[in-house]
Design an enzyme around this catalytic site. Structure first.
Site, PDB file in Angstrom:
ATOM      1  N   LYS A   1       1.058  -1.275  -0.084  1.00 27.13           N
ATOM      2  CA  LYS A   1      -0.159  -0.112  -0.054  1.00 27.13           C
ATOM      3  C   LYS A   1       0.974   0.763   0.526  1.00 27.13           C
ATOM      4  CE  LYS A   1      -4.166   1.316   0.024  1.00 27.13           C
ATOM      5  NZ  LYS A   1      -5.414   0.182  -0.566  1.00 27.13           N
TER       6      LYS A   1
ATOM      7  N   SER B   1      -7.348  -5.956 -10.824  1.00 22.71           N
ATOM      8  CA  SER B   1      -6.454  -5.263 -11.011  1.00 22.71           C
ATOM      9  C   SER B   1      -5.644  -6.386 -11.890  1.00 22.71           C
ATOM     10  CB  SER B   1      -6.031  -4.598  -9.672  1.00 22.71           C
ATOM     11  OG  SER B   1      -6.117  -3.394  -9.444  1.00 22.71           O
TER      12      SER B   1
HETATM   13  P1  NAD Z   1     -13.379   7.986  -3.198  1.00 23.30           P
HETATM   14  O1  NAD Z   1     -12.584   8.816  -3.043  1.00 23.30           O
HETATM   15  O2  NAD Z   1     -13.764   7.638  -4.652  1.00 23.30           O
HETATM   16  O3  NAD Z   1     -14.426   8.469  -2.194  1.00 23.30           O
HETATM   17  C1  NAD Z   1     -14.892   8.740  -0.639  1.00 23.30           C
HETATM   18  C2  NAD Z   1     -15.488   8.850   0.199  1.00 23.30           C
HETATM   19  O4  NAD Z   1     -15.478   8.682   1.046  1.00 23.30           O
HETATM   20  C3  NAD Z   1     -16.498   9.880  -0.235  1.00 23.30           C
HETATM   21  O5  NAD Z   1     -17.924   9.893  -1.145  1.00 23.30           O
HETATM   22  C4  NAD Z   1     -15.807  11.149   0.429  1.00 23.30           C
HETATM   23  O6  NAD Z   1     -16.755  11.975   0.735  1.00 23.30           O
HETATM   24  C5  NAD Z   1     -16.384   9.601   1.549  1.00 23.30           C
HETATM   25  N1  NAD Z   1     -16.178  10.558   3.421  1.00 23.30           N
HETATM   26  C6  NAD Z   1     -14.389  10.251   2.825  1.00 23.30           C
HETATM   27  N2  NAD Z   1     -14.652  11.101   4.422  1.00 23.30           N
HETATM   28  C7  NAD Z   1     -15.921  10.485   5.041  1.00 23.30           C
HETATM   29  C8  NAD Z   1     -17.017  10.397   6.598  1.00 23.30           C
HETATM   30  N3  NAD Z   1     -15.556  11.299   7.145  1.00 23.30           N
HETATM   31  N4  NAD Z   1     -18.005  10.142   6.975  1.00 23.30           N
HETATM   32  C9  NAD Z   1     -18.399   9.026   5.248  1.00 23.30           C
HETATM   33  N5  NAD Z   1     -17.585  10.069   4.785  1.00 23.30           N
HETATM   34  C10 NAD Z   1     -16.841  10.240   3.893  1.00 23.30           C
HETATM   35  O7  NAD Z   1     -12.108   6.518  -2.007  1.00 23.30           O
HETATM   36  P2  NAD Z   1     -12.859   5.127  -2.982  1.00 23.30           P
HETATM   37  O8  NAD Z   1     -11.560   4.684  -3.846  1.00 23.30           O
HETATM   38  O9  NAD Z   1     -14.271   5.248  -2.661  1.00 23.30           O
HETATM   39  O10 NAD Z   1     -12.702   4.228  -1.362  1.00 23.30           O
HETATM   40  C11 NAD Z   1     -13.374   4.780  -0.230  1.00 23.30           C
HETATM   41  C12 NAD Z   1     -13.155   3.303   0.820  1.00 23.30           C
HETATM   42  O11 NAD Z   1     -12.621   2.056   0.064  1.00 23.30           O
HETATM   43  C13 NAD Z   1     -11.857   3.205   0.779  1.00 23.30           C
HETATM   44  O12 NAD Z   1     -11.037   2.716   2.704  1.00 23.30           O
HETATM   45  C14 NAD Z   1     -11.102   2.082   0.135  1.00 23.30           C
HETATM   46  O13 NAD Z   1      -9.754   1.985   0.884  1.00 23.30           O
HETATM   47  C15 NAD Z   1     -11.969   1.172  -0.102  1.00 23.30           C
HETATM   48  N6  NAD Z   1     -11.159   0.403  -1.404  1.00 23.30           N
HETATM   49  C16 NAD Z   1     -11.355   1.110  -2.360  1.00 23.30           C
HETATM   50  C17 NAD Z   1     -11.247   0.403  -4.039  1.00 23.30           C
HETATM   51  C18 NAD Z   1     -10.998   1.255  -5.216  1.00 23.30           C
HETATM   52  O14 NAD Z   1     -10.712   0.543  -5.868  1.00 23.30           O
HETATM   53  N7  NAD Z   1     -11.343   2.362  -5.307  1.00 23.30           N
HETATM   54  C19 NAD Z   1     -10.606  -0.546  -3.568  1.00 23.30           C
HETATM   55  C20 NAD Z   1     -10.474  -1.551  -2.501  1.00 23.30           C
HETATM   56  C21 NAD Z   1     -11.417  -0.722  -1.286  1.00 23.30           C
END
Ligand code: NAD
Length: 433
Positions: free
Chosen positions: A106, A358
């Site tokens: 990461k 991926s």
């Molecule tokens: P992103 O940046 O697209 O979206 C994050 C969202 O969370 C946004 O809507 C933001 O406004 C919201 N947010 C931020 N702080 C917050 C809070 N305190 N309370 C509520 N909402 C809040 O990110 P993403 O890619 O959707 O990732 C979200 C989660 O999913 C993370 O934990 C990430 O590690 C996990 N994840 C993402 C992927 C991926 O492929 N994108 C893969 C595995 C895990």
């Protein structure tokens, strides 16, 4: 093995809890629990006004027993070495749970990307790659998007790495734009993988979409796509939130309209759209904490870690929690949820759709052959359904929750490879003559 108070220590508790179901000795636990290497860098960025700033960046390779390490890059002010180490640890287990031939890594930068201009963001992203170029590579460590990073940023990074290497190296990073060697179906893969898990859960437990309510914390990439797919199947999404707050409507939201308005205004607002015409609809504003405590059938944390803790776990009323975010539930909260009969589909399974596609992208980059969207969906669905089944059946067989079963399955797969290379019992019994 002693565990203390950091996020990484909490992550390790899951490993300790799973070890007793695996039959492996302490050496395997020690090896799986020890990060391979941690890089900390200072990324210089020339701001648009001419001043120079430095941002602290990280890349952690946790374990490469099963293959090159793989894991996303996060841009967020709270990014720290402890957080990146924990996320790299979870990636190791996630890759093993879905059976992709990668280890876990990461990375991230401690920055608020909303305060940077697009050109500053590009300079930051390219600067990061210049500093980690000797640490990553298609056969060593392959980054991908995570919170507040996206396909454009992945494209800049691949371009920078290719410039440094003086050759085209698309397989160094995944989640790129399709026009730069990205895979079709990568953008919604995390949400789609979680959706396939929910479909399997619904099948096992007889959930009817029409009468099943859902609350989703976080309406970014992962949250929006799982919402869209569930809504299409007729699930009632009664609450969603972003960093600014939550909205709740017992009748359920029209998700395509919410997505459109979120894109336009950058915040969640309750609206209904017919064609291009949008009007506000009745909704209650809630805090993110209140959203977590709603009486719904499925709660989907899809934002940050540490959202369900020993403090609020006794008040969680959802029947099922599907962890789309990484690490949203602390190990202390696990026991409280289990005691209250709440079934948790753990992050290392529920959000593994992203790393699975991926892996498909990496395969396509290396072979030079590109797949149709249907093929990506079919293979993702097959992977998620197969591994959900494995975890579910194992949990019933060994009498644990789904999280422990997922860890046991992953440890078995990683441990088997470690054993093949030899552990203390092998070396103690095979002395040189
Ligand atoms: P992103 O940046 O697209 O979206 C994050 C969202 O969370 C946004 O809507 C933001 O406004 C919201 N947010 C931020 N702080 C917050 C809070 N305190 N309370 C509520 N909402 C809040 O990110 P993403 O890619 O959707 O990732 C979200 C989660 O999913 C993370 O934990 C990430 O590690 C996990 N994840 C993402 C992927 C991926 O492929 N994108 C893969 C595995 C895990």
């Amino acid at each position: 093995m002693e565990t203390k108070g950091t996020l990484f220590d909490d992550a390790m508790r899951r490993l300790v809890g799973a070890m007793k179901y695996t039959g492996f000795g302490d050496e395997i636990a020690l090896r799986i629990g020890t990060p391979k290497s941690c890089l900390v860098i200072s990324v210089p960025v020339r701001r648009d006004d001419g001043t120079l700033d430095f941002y602290t960046g990280y890349r952690v390779r946790h374990d490469d027993t099963r293959g090159p390490t793989k894991g996303g890059l996060r841009y967020h002010p709270s990014v720290s070495l402890d957080e990146v180490k924990s996320l790299a640890f979870w990636m190791t287990f996630k890759c093993a749970v879905v059976g992709v031939p990668f280890g876990g890594a990461k990375g991230g930068i401690s920055v608020n990307p909303k305060e940077l201009s697009p050109m500053e963001l590009e300079r930051l992203s390219r600067g990061y790659i210049r500093l980690v170029a000797d640490f990553i590579g298609p056969d060593t460590d392959i980054p991908a998007p995570d919170m507040y990073t996206n396909e454009r940023i992945m494209g800049w990074m691949m371009d920078e790495y290719s410039t440094i290497r003086r050759q085209h190296v698309p397989a160094v990073i995944t989640g790129k734009p399709v026009s730069m060697g990205g895979s079709v179906g990568r953008t919604d893969a995390t949400g789609r993988g979680a959706y396939y898990c929910i479909r399997e859960l619904a099948r096992k437990q007889g959930l009817d979409p029409a009468t099943t309510t859902v609350a989703i914390q976080g309406f970014g990439n992962a949250g929006q796509h799982v919402a869209r797919l569930l809504h299409k199947d007729g699930y009632r999404i009664v609450a969603v939130s972003d960093s600014q707050g939550a909205i709740y409507s017992p009748g359920g939201f029209d998700i395509p309209s919410l997505v459109r308005i979120k894109e336009e205004t950058r915040r969640v607002q309750a609206v209904y759209c017919e064609g291009a015409l949008c009007r506000a609809v009745e909704a209650t504003n809630l805090s993110n904490q209140e959203l977590l405590e709603l009486d719904v059938d499925i709660l989907i944390p899809a934002a940050l870690e540490n959202q369900i803790t020993a403090d609020n776990a006794p008040r969680i009323k959802a029947r099922h929690v599907v962890e789309v975010a990484n690490g949203p539930t602390t190990s202390e909260a696990d026991g409280i949820l289990a005691a209250n009969g709440i079934e948790v589909v753990p992050d290392i399974l529920a959000n593994a759709g992203g790393v699975t596609v991926s892996y498909f992208e990496w395969l396509q980059n290396r072979s030079g052959q590109y797949w149709e969207l249907q093929e990506v969906h079919r293979k993702l669905q097959a992977t998620m359904a197969r591994e959900f089944e494995q975890v579910y059946d194992l949990s019933r067989e060994i009498g644990t929750d789904l999280r422990t079963a997922a860890y046991v399955l992953a440890v078995r797969r990683i441990g088997e490879t470690m054993e093949a290379k030899g552990t203390s019992s092998y070396f103690a019994n095979h002395k040189a003559h």
